[in-house]
Design a protein around this motif. Structure first.
Motif, PDB file in Angstrom:
ATOM      1  N   GLU A 147       0.848  -1.184   0.000  1.00 50.03           N
ATOM      2  CA  GLU A 147       0.000   0.000   0.000  1.00 50.03           C
ATOM      3  C   GLU A 147       0.890   1.244   0.000  1.00 50.03           C
ATOM      4  O   GLU A 147       1.905   1.304   0.695  1.00 50.03           O
ATOM      5  CB  GLU A 147      -0.911   0.015   1.229  1.00 50.03           C
ATOM      6  N   ARG A 148       0.498   2.207  -0.803  1.00 54.63           N
ATOM      7  CA  ARG A 148       1.223   3.470  -0.880  1.00 54.63           C
ATOM      8  C   ARG A 148       0.331   4.586  -0.358  1.00 54.63           C
ATOM      9  O   ARG A 148      -0.890   4.560  -0.516  1.00 54.63           O
ATOM     10  CB  ARG A 148       1.629   3.762  -2.325  1.00 54.63           C
ATOM     11  N   ALA A 149       0.936   5.594   0.217  1.00 54.83           N
ATOM     12  CA  ALA A 149       0.170   6.685   0.826  1.00 54.83           C
ATOM     13  C   ALA A 149      -0.379   7.657  -0.207  1.00 54.83           C
ATOM     14  O   ALA A 149      -1.379   8.334   0.034  1.00 54.83           O
ATOM     15  CB  ALA A 149       1.054   7.432   1.823  1.00 54.83           C
ATOM     16  N   GLY A 150       0.272   7.737  -1.352  1.00 53.75           N
ATOM     17  CA  GLY A 150      -0.119   8.709  -2.371  1.00 53.75           C
ATOM     18  C   GLY A 150      -1.552   8.521  -2.831  1.00 53.75           C
ATOM     19  O   GLY A 150      -2.053   7.406  -2.974  1.00 53.75           O
ATOM     20  N   SER A 151      -2.213   9.647  -3.073  1.00 58.11           N
ATOM     21  CA  SER A 151      -3.636   9.639  -3.408  1.00 58.11           C
ATOM     22  C   SER A 151      -3.861  10.173  -4.820  1.00 58.11           C
ATOM     23  O   SER A 151      -3.242  11.156  -5.232  1.00 58.11           O
ATOM     24  CB  SER A 151      -4.395  10.505  -2.397  1.00 58.11           C
ATOM     25  N   VAL A 152      -4.786   9.524  -5.528  1.00 56.85           N
ATOM     26  CA  VAL A 152      -5.116   9.906  -6.899  1.00 56.85           C
ATOM     27  C   VAL A 152      -6.608  10.188  -6.988  1.00 56.85           C
ATOM     28  O   VAL A 152      -7.430   9.401  -6.499  1.00 56.85           O
ATOM     29  CB  VAL A 152      -4.750   8.784  -7.896  1.00 56.85           C
ATOM     30  N   GLY A 153      -6.971  11.285  -7.642  1.00 58.17           N
ATOM     31  CA  GLY A 153      -8.366  11.590  -7.923  1.00 58.17           C
ATOM     32  C   GLY A 153      -8.626  11.443  -9.412  1.00 58.17           C
ATOM     33  O   GLY A 153      -7.849  11.946 -10.231  1.00 58.17           O
ATOM     34  N   ILE A 154      -9.680  10.734  -9.767  1.00 57.29           N
ATOM     35  CA  ILE A 154     -10.024  10.523 -11.175  1.00 57.29           C
ATOM     36  C   ILE A 154     -11.409  11.099 -11.426  1.00 57.29           C
ATOM     37  O   ILE A 154     -12.373  10.735 -10.757  1.00 57.29           O
ATOM     38  CB  ILE A 154      -9.982   9.025 -11.540  1.00 57.29           C
ATOM     39  N   ILE A 155     -11.500  11.997 -12.395  1.00 64.77           N
ATOM     40  CA  ILE A 155     -12.776  12.617 -12.751  1.00 64.77           C
ATOM     41  C   ILE A 155     -13.365  11.857 -13.930  1.00 64.77           C
ATOM     42  O   ILE A 155     -12.849  11.919 -15.047  1.00 64.77           O
ATOM     43  CB  ILE A 155     -12.584  14.100 -13.112  1.00 64.77           C
ATOM     44  N   GLY A 156     -14.426  11.112 -13.671  1.00 69.72           N
ATOM     45  CA  GLY A 156     -15.079  10.343 -14.724  1.00 69.72           C
ATOM     46  C   GLY A 156     -14.942   8.858 -14.498  1.00 69.72           C
ATOM     47  O   GLY A 156     -13.829   8.334 -14.422  1.00 69.72           O
ATOM     48  N   ALA A 157     -16.092   8.172 -14.377  1.00 73.88           N
ATOM     49  CA  ALA A 157     -16.095   6.724 -14.133  1.00 73.88           C
ATOM     50  C   ALA A 157     -16.434   5.956 -15.389  1.00 73.88           C
ATOM     51  O   ALA A 157     -17.082   4.917 -15.349  1.00 73.88           O
ATOM     52  CB  ALA A 157     -17.086   6.383 -13.015  1.00 73.88           C
ATOM     53  N   GLY A 158     -16.001   6.484 -16.543  1.00 71.84           N
ATOM     54  CA  GLY A 158     -16.155   5.773 -17.804  1.00 71.84           C
ATOM     55  C   GLY A 158     -14.978   4.846 -18.046  1.00 71.84           C
ATOM     56  O   GLY A 158     -14.162   4.607 -17.141  1.00 71.84           O
ATOM     57  N   PRO A 159     -14.842   4.303 -19.258  1.00 75.86           N
ATOM     58  CA  PRO A 159     -13.790   3.303 -19.506  1.00 75.86           C
ATOM     59  C   PRO A 159     -12.371   3.805 -19.275  1.00 75.86           C
ATOM     60  O   PRO A 159     -11.545   3.070 -18.743  1.00 75.86           O
ATOM     61  CB  PRO A 159     -14.023   2.897 -20.967  1.00 75.86           C
ATOM     62  N   ALA A 160     -12.072   5.051 -19.645  1.00 70.63           N
ATOM     63  CA  ALA A 160     -10.716   5.575 -19.413  1.00 70.63           C
ATOM     64  C   ALA A 160     -10.441   5.701 -17.923  1.00 70.63           C
ATOM     65  O   ALA A 160      -9.379   5.295 -17.433  1.00 70.63           O
ATOM     66  CB  ALA A 160     -10.534   6.917 -20.113  1.00 70.63           C
ATOM     67  N   GLY A 161     -11.397   6.271 -17.189  1.00 68.03           N
ATOM     68  CA  GLY A 161     -11.221   6.447 -15.752  1.00 68.03           C
ATOM     69  C   GLY A 161     -11.133   5.132 -15.009  1.00 68.03           C
ATOM     70  O   GLY A 161     -10.297   4.963 -14.114  1.00 68.03           O
ATOM     71  N   LEU A 162     -11.980   4.171 -15.375  1.00 65.44           N
ATOM     72  CA  LEU A 162     -11.967   2.869 -14.701  1.00 65.44           C
ATOM     73  C   LEU A 162     -10.686   2.099 -14.992  1.00 65.44           C
ATOM     74  O   LEU A 162     -10.124   1.454 -14.097  1.00 65.44           O
ATOM     75  CB  LEU A 162     -13.183   2.047 -15.137  1.00 65.44           C
ATOM     76  N   ALA A 163     -10.221   2.155 -16.232  1.00 63.70           N
ATOM     77  CA  ALA A 163      -8.972   1.462 -16.579  1.00 63.70           C
ATOM     78  C   ALA A 163      -7.804   2.057 -15.805  1.00 63.70           C
ATOM     79  O   ALA A 163      -6.961   1.333 -15.261  1.00 63.70           O
ATOM     80  CB  ALA A 163      -8.720   1.546 -18.080  1.00 63.70           C
ATOM     81  N   ALA A 164      -7.743   3.378 -15.741  1.00 58.79           N
ATOM     82  CA  ALA A 164      -6.662   4.035 -15.006  1.00 58.79           C
ATOM     83  C   ALA A 164      -6.750   3.713 -13.512  1.00 58.79           C
ATOM     84  O   ALA A 164      -5.728   3.450 -12.861  1.00 58.79           O
ATOM     85  CB  ALA A 164      -6.720   5.547 -15.227  1.00 58.79           C
TER      86      ALA A 164
END
Length: 477
Positions: A147-164
């Motif tokens: 587990e890493r502490a770094g946090s990521v925010g993804i805008i959009g729960a479509g295919p690009a966002g879900l894959a990322a």
């Protein structure tokens, strides 16, 4: 186990798609129209692969899927290994197997298709492999090695966002996905009809991501419900995978009449009903429906209108069948189901009664000189107008990006309104802010969105590791 030396069977074995339901039956519901392969049939069809020296199918797949290898493994009865190879480069193989226009990508480039023997049914085998993996419980929640502490925010729960999100979670980063809708999936959940992609297929994917520790914040319109600056404060890196949803308008008189609708709201409402939501919006039932456009969204609309009980459904497309951008397979399915196609036709005016559309007055067209894109331009044939009765006109002319200033005035956009990014790293002009999918490429295919989501995630991982190392160095000092 099947014979391990049985490839190149395309001369002895005919191409055979999974069984397709009869048009009369499928007009009555929203169930998927293709059945599944049994194991023996999947092995047989995979064995037709020629294992050519230059895998054109792989070269023409946006994800660069290792298609010849997983076809060979399938033919040998090594289904789990085949699925592992298939899923190594694709976050949603069973979804791509259902909705990718294989006739324009991998299958259209198949060597044996070019030789006249009929392509290997790549998409159907791909779907079989991952459906089997789900049935056999081979697919489990993601368990990062650390587990890493770094946090990521993804805008959009479509295919690009879900894959990322999946790629970054596998590396151990803490991922939060924000979406304006009440369900995750983007166009996969609300834009693509059930008869092409049943929603349970999408929901089991998003549930796996939830079970893997990815947080979904739904009913959250970034830029309205939460500011972009707040998101950047909360997360070390942000990915914009918002898609493009602004409908292109009809350029003719009467386009603002009552009864003229954009494609996406029409499809969203239909999919919400399929998911059990109760809506008051009207449907195509009993109406004469005209859909303007020739892409996959137009095909989704005409086939949805048929299933909603439309009196008639007509598709107007300004170029001919050969130049239609949508999947040939989908066009054929629509024709079987009773859709009337008017090729080389475009609306001139929409006429109505008391502001309500009743008639589409259309021009006949011919193909003239090539335009800047290399396609022949449609030219009006004077004196060849015709009328189409219409109670509902659906605009399926493609999509443009929404105003990115709503997110941030600092973001740089192209002249088309898409986000400008580094073409290698997918980073925008703002440090730590990346973008992928249609908001970068423009309206495109799901498979391209997955590819760009994966590529952006790889560079975001490198960026986050750099921050992580810098923080560790400061802490050590």
């Amino acid at each position: 186990m099947a014979n391990k030396n049985k490839m190149l069977q395309f001369v002895q074995k005919e191409r055979e798609m999974p069984a397709k339901r009869e048009a009369e039956a499928r007009r009555e519901d929203f169930l998927e129209i293709y059945g599944d392969y049994v194991e023996a049939k999947a092995e047989e069809q995979a064995s037709r692969c020629s294992q050519c020296g230059v895998p054109f199918c792989q070269n023409h797949c946006p994800l660069d899927n290792n298609i010849p290898d997983w076809l060979k493994l399938t033919a040998e009865g090594r289904v789990k290994e085949a699925w592992e190879v298939s899923s190594a480069t694709n976050n949603m193989p069973e979804i791509c197997g259902r909705i990718c226009p294989q006739d324009r990508l991998c299958e259209g480039s198949c060597v044996i298709e070019q030789s006249g023997h009929g392509t290997v049914t790549i998409g159907s085998v791909e779907r079989y492999l991952t459906d089997t993996a789900w049935e056999e419980n081979w697919i489990e929640p993601i368990k990062p090695r650390r587990e890493r502490a770094g946090s990521v925010g993804i805008i959009g729960a479509g295919p690009a966002g879900l894959a990322a999100a999946e790629q970054l979670r596998e590396q151990g980063w803490q991922v939060t996905v924000y979406d304006r809708h009440d369900r995750a999936g983007g166009l996969l959940i609300y834009g693509i009809p059930n008869f092409k992609l049943e929603k349970s297929i999408v929901q089991r994917r998003t549930k796996r991501l939830e079970d893997s520790g990815i947080e979904f914040v739904l009913n959250c319109d970034v830029g309205v419900d939460i500011t972009f600056d707040k998101l950047r404060e909360k997360h070390q890196a942000v990915l914009i995978a918002a898609g493009v949803y602004k409908a292109r308008d009809l350029d003719c008189d009467g386009s603002d009449s009552d009864g003229v609708r954009p494609a996406l709201p029409f499809l969203i409402e239909s999919n919400k009903r399929g998911l059990g939501d109760t809506l008051s919006a009207e449907t195509a039932e009993g109406k004469n429906v005209v859909v303007v456009g020739g892409g996959d969204t137009a095909m989704d609309c005409v086939r949805t209108a048929i299933r909603q009980g439309a009196e008639s459904v007509t598709c107007l497309y300004r170029r001919d069948h050969a130049n239609m951008p949508g999947s040939r397979r989908e066009t054929a399915n629509a024709q079987e189901e009773g859709v009337t196609f008017e090729w080389l036709a475009a609306p001139r005016t929409l006429e109505g009664d008391s502001g309500k559309v009743t008639t589409v007055k259309a021009d006949r067209m011919r193909l003239g000189p090539k335009d800047a894109s290399g396609r022949q331009s449609p030219v009006v044939l004077e004196g060849a107008e015709f009328d189409v009765k219409a109670d509902l006109v659906i605009k399926a002319l493609g999509f443009s990006p929404e105003d990115m200033n709503v997110l941030s005035e600092e973001l740089t956009v192209t002249r088309w309104g898409t986000l400008r990014v580094n073409p290698v790293t997918f980073e925008t002009n703002l440090p730590g802010v990346y973008a992928a999918g249609d908001i970068v490429r423009g309206a495109s295919l799901v498979v391209w969105a997955i590819r760009e989501g994966r590529d952006a995630a790889a560079h975001m991982h490198s960026y986050l590791r750099t921050l992580e190392k810098a923080e560790a160095k400061v802490a050590a000092e």
